[in-house]
Structures are given as C-alpha cells and as structure tokens.
Design a protein around this motif. Structure first.
Motif, short mmCIF file in Angstrom:
data_model
loop_
_atom_site.label_atom_id
_atom_site.label_comp_id
_atom_site.label_asym_id
_atom_site.label_seq_id
_atom_site.Cartn_x
_atom_site.Cartn_y
_atom_site.Cartn_z
N TRP A 161 -27.92 -32.88 -12.91
CA TRP A 161 -27.81 -31.88 -13.98
C TRP A 161 -26.39 -31.80 -14.50
N TRP B 86 -26.89 -31.87 -22.92
CA TRP B 86 -27.53 -30.59 -23.24
C TRP B 86 -26.66 -29.80 -24.20
N GLY C 144 -31.33 -20.41 -14.22
CA GLY C 144 -31.27 -21.80 -14.66
C GLY C 144 -31.21 -21.88 -16.17
N GLY C 145 -30.24 -21.24 -16.75
CA GLY C 145 -30.17 -21.07 -18.21
C GLY C 145 -29.68 -22.30 -18.98
N GLY C 146 -29.25 -23.35 -18.27
CA GLY C 146 -28.88 -24.60 -18.95
C GLY C 146 -27.84 -24.39 -20.04
N GLU D 210 -30.33 -21.17 -23.24
CA GLU D 210 -31.60 -20.50 -23.56
C GLU D 210 -32.44 -20.32 -22.29
N ASP E 122 -26.75 -20.34 -13.57
CA ASP E 122 -27.09 -21.75 -13.41
C ASP E 122 -26.15 -22.29 -12.33
N PRO E 123 -26.65 -23.16 -11.43
CA PRO E 123 -25.77 -23.65 -10.36
C PRO E 123 -24.80 -24.73 -10.83
N VAL E 124 -24.96 -25.21 -12.07
CA VAL E 124 -24.19 -26.36 -12.55
C VAL E 124 -23.05 -25.91 -13.46
N SER F 173 -27.16 -20.62 -7.56
CA SER F 173 -28.50 -21.20 -7.41
C SER F 173 -29.52 -20.08 -7.26
N ALA F 174 -30.75 -20.34 -7.71
CA ALA F 174 -31.80 -19.32 -7.65
C ALA F 174 -32.08 -18.86 -6.23
N ARG G 225 -36.60 -20.41 -17.93
CA ARG G 225 -37.28 -21.32 -18.86
C ARG G 225 -37.05 -22.74 -18.38
N LEU G 226 -38.12 -23.40 -17.94
CA LEU G 226 -38.08 -24.83 -17.54
C LEU G 226 -37.10 -25.10 -16.40
N SER G 227 -36.88 -24.10 -15.54
CA SER G 227 -35.93 -24.29 -14.43
C SER G 227 -36.60 -24.25 -13.06
N PHE H 192 -37.04 -27.21 -10.66
CA PHE H 192 -35.88 -27.88 -10.05
C PHE H 192 -35.28 -27.08 -8.90
C1 LIG Z 1 -34.65 -28.27 -17.90
S1 LIG Z 1 -33.16 -27.37 -17.71
C2 LIG Z 1 -33.60 -25.89 -18.53
C3 LIG Z 1 -32.41 -25.19 -19.10
C4 LIG Z 1 -32.70 -24.00 -20.01
N1 LIG Z 1 -33.29 -22.89 -19.31
C5 LIG Z 1 -33.57 -24.40 -21.17
O1 LIG Z 1 -34.77 -24.08 -21.17
O2 LIG Z 1 -33.08 -25.03 -22.12
C6 LIG Z 1 -33.21 -26.94 -16.00
C7 LIG Z 1 -32.03 -26.11 -15.53
O3 LIG Z 1 -32.29 -25.71 -14.17
C8 LIG Z 1 -31.07 -25.69 -13.49
N2 LIG Z 1 -31.27 -25.72 -12.03
C9 LIG Z 1 -31.34 -26.80 -11.21
N3 LIG Z 1 -31.44 -26.41 -9.94
C10 LIG Z 1 -31.44 -25.06 -9.94
C11 LIG Z 1 -31.46 -24.06 -8.93
N4 LIG Z 1 -31.55 -24.38 -7.63
N5 LIG Z 1 -31.40 -22.76 -9.30
C12 LIG Z 1 -31.33 -22.42 -10.60
N6 LIG Z 1 -31.30 -23.31 -11.61
C13 LIG Z 1 -31.34 -24.62 -11.30
C14 LIG Z 1 -30.35 -26.93 -14.03
O4 LIG Z 1 -28.95 -26.89 -13.79
C15 LIG Z 1 -30.71 -26.88 -15.51
O5 LIG Z 1 -29.73 -26.19 -16.26
#
Ligand SMILES: C[S@@+](CC[C@H](N)C(=O)[O-])C[C@H]1O[C@@H](n2cnc3c(N)ncnc32)[C@H](O)[C@@H]1O
Length: 288
Positions: free
Chosen positions: A13, A20, A54-56, A59, A78-80, A105-106, A122-124, A127
């Motif tokens: 990520w 992204w 995990g807001g990337g 969003e 977000d952990p990244v 991290s979540a 959203r979409l997190s 992962f």
């Molecule tokens: C597909 S992206 C989605 C980002 C954003 N929410 C969006 O919809 O555009 C997945 C996100 O999950 C985050 N992620 C990965 N491992 C995670 C964890 N253990 N806890 C929370 N977020 C995590 C990644 O860093 C990444 O930003």
C-alpha cells in the motif's frame, strides 16, 4: 496473518500511495456511489463524529467532512504513511477544519472507548490483518447504538473493472492458488462472510445489502489501462515480469474484454459491492 505478511501488505500500500494520489480525483468520482451508500447505511448527518477506517487517498473522509459540517468531525485513519500524507494535503487544500488524521491500523485504534458516533470503511476491510480483532476495535470506539458500516467488493465476475485486466494477466502470469482469507480485494465477496464476522465481533442488527452500480468517468481504454496497471501492486509486478510481446498480448486481451464498457471517451463498468452494517449494542442517545 503473521507480522511479516502484515508488513508486506502495508509495504504494497505504501508503494501504491503515490498512484492513489495521482488518481485521487478519479478515485473519488468512480467510487462515489459507495460513499453515498455508506453515508445512507450509517445514517451519517450534520454534527456526527465519524471515524473512517483505511481512508486511503481521502475518501470517504473528505466527502463526509462536508456532510457533518462544522458541528461534526471526521477522523481519518490509515496505517500507511503515504496515504495519510495524501489525504492530509488534500484536506489542507480544501481548508477543512473539522477533520483529524491518525496513522494507525484498524486492529489497534488509538482512541478511547465510545469516542465516535459512527464508523465507516470504504474498500478497506478486505485488507485488515486480523478482521475480527479490527471489527471488535471499531465497535469499542463507537458509542452504544452507533452504526458501523463497511463496503467491500462483490465477486470478481460481477466486477469487470477488475476482471477485464486480471483475466488477461492470468493467462500469462501463473498465480498461486489463493487463500480465501488472505488480504485481497475479493476476500469478502462471498455474501454473509463479513456480516458473520461483524456479528461475531458483537454487533447487533447486522444487515448486508448488495449494491449494483456503475463505475463511471470520462476516460479512454488507454487511460483505464494505465490507471489499473499503476494503482495495483500485483499488476505492477505482473507487468514488470512480462516480455514486450506478452505485454502487448495482455493489453489487447484486456482491451477486447473491456470494449463494451467504453463509448465516446466515456467509461461505464457495471459493478457490484456489498455494504455491511451493524450497531454497537446498548441504548443510543436518542433511545434514552
Ligand atoms: C482499496 S484502499 C481504499 C482507500 C479508500 N478508503 C478509498 O475507498 O478510496 C484500501 C486501504 O486500506 C488500508 N489498509 C490496509 N491495511 C489496513 C489495516 N490493517 N487497517 C486499516 N486500513 C488498512 C490501505 O492502506 C489502503 O489505504
């Protein structure tokens, strides 16, 4: 997932973060229906204190900051580091004052119990290193009666945005058998899987909705190809392993598969997601 696998996921990520950022506007546009659905399912309104997991590149946090207004707030997590930097910079450009950022991290949220009214992702969730621990953490930091809502991808075969390229790549780059519980975009595509985990984590009133929508943007196949092969770590690796002849063949196969979804410079893919929502047990403020 052990520590080494977890670090690999986060490293992937981190490598993706600059893409992204590059596609931040398109990402917000393409997946806007998912944000709308989360806002509805989690009943987010003016004045709410919302946690985004995990807001990337920003969003749904940035959209929700506008919805909750100055009497509410959003906490982006977000952990990244690269993702946090991207989202933080955009919030600054928009001069948003009701949004905070935390790199975490979540499954280990640095917040006191019952800090938030609502939590969304959203979409997190696909992962998360340890989804059950993460869902328990999310419920811990939401107040009694508060909603938690996650949107995840439905099956790959219902999402040609992914399969058009992935199927073409699979013909040339053998992929090892997949562990259905490994972090992957389609980890929770099986109906009931995430909902069951959310129930196990202790949520009440868990519901799952299938969301059929269109992934739309003004984009040619060429731009779509570039976006997909840059944003995904697995595709970046696969592309790097191909000869130029193989790369041309994969691209042609993807173009053929994606053809029905491009007309007159407009992309419109049929897509399917699952929205899973539950409530933290206990009386909510409005119930008492
Ligand atoms: C597909 S992206 C989605 C980002 C954003 N929410 C969006 O919809 O555009 C997945 C996100 O999950 C985050 N992620 C990965 N491992 C995670 C964890 N253990 N806890 C929370 N977020 C995590 C990644 O860093 C990444 O930003």
């Amino acid at each position: 997932m052990n520590r080494e696998e977890q670090n690999k996921t986060l490293e992937a990520w981190q490598n993706s973060a600059r893409y992204w950022e590059k596609y931040r506007v398109l990402i917000a546009q393409m997946f806007a229906p998912l944000t709308t659905s989360l806002v509805e399912e989690a009943r987010i309104g003016v004045g709410d204190k919302v946690l985004d997991i995990g807001g990337g590149s920003g969003e749904p946090s940035l959209t929700i900051a506008d919805i909750v207004g100055p009497t509410g707030s959003v906490t982006f997590t977000d952990p990244v580091a690269g993702m946090v930097e991207t989202a933080l910079a955009e919030a600054g450009r928009r001069a948003l004052t009701n949004i905070q950022f935390k790199q975490c991290s979540a499954d280990d949220l640095p917040f006191a119990d019952s800090t938030f009214d609502v939590a969304v992702g959203r979409l997190s969730a696909m992962f998360f290193a340890d989804p059950l621990t993460a869902l328990r953490e999310v419920l811990r930091v939401v107040r009694n009666g508060g909603y938690v809502s996650f949107v995840v991808w439905g099956p790959e075969e219902s999402n040609p945005f992914f399969s058009a390229v992935n199927d073409a790549v699979d013909r040339f780059v053998p992929s090892p058998p997949e562990d259905p519980d490994a972090p992957d975009a389609f980890r929770f595509a099986v109906p009931g899987k995430l909902a069951g985990l959310l129930e196990n984590a202790g949520a009440d009133n868990v519901v799952e909705h299938r969301l059929n929508f269109q992934i739309e943007a003004a984009m040619s196949f060429e731009q779509f190809w570039q976006l997909r092969t840059e944003m995904s770590e697995s595709l970046r690796k696969a592309m790097a392993s191909l000869t130029s002849a193989e790369l041309a063949a994969v691209k042609q196969a993807a173009d053929d598969a994606a053809e029905p979804y491009f007309t007159g410079g407009q992309m419109s893919f049929a897509a399917q997601a699952l929205v899973v929502t539950g409530r933290k047990p206990g009386a909510s403020r409005s119930d008492v």
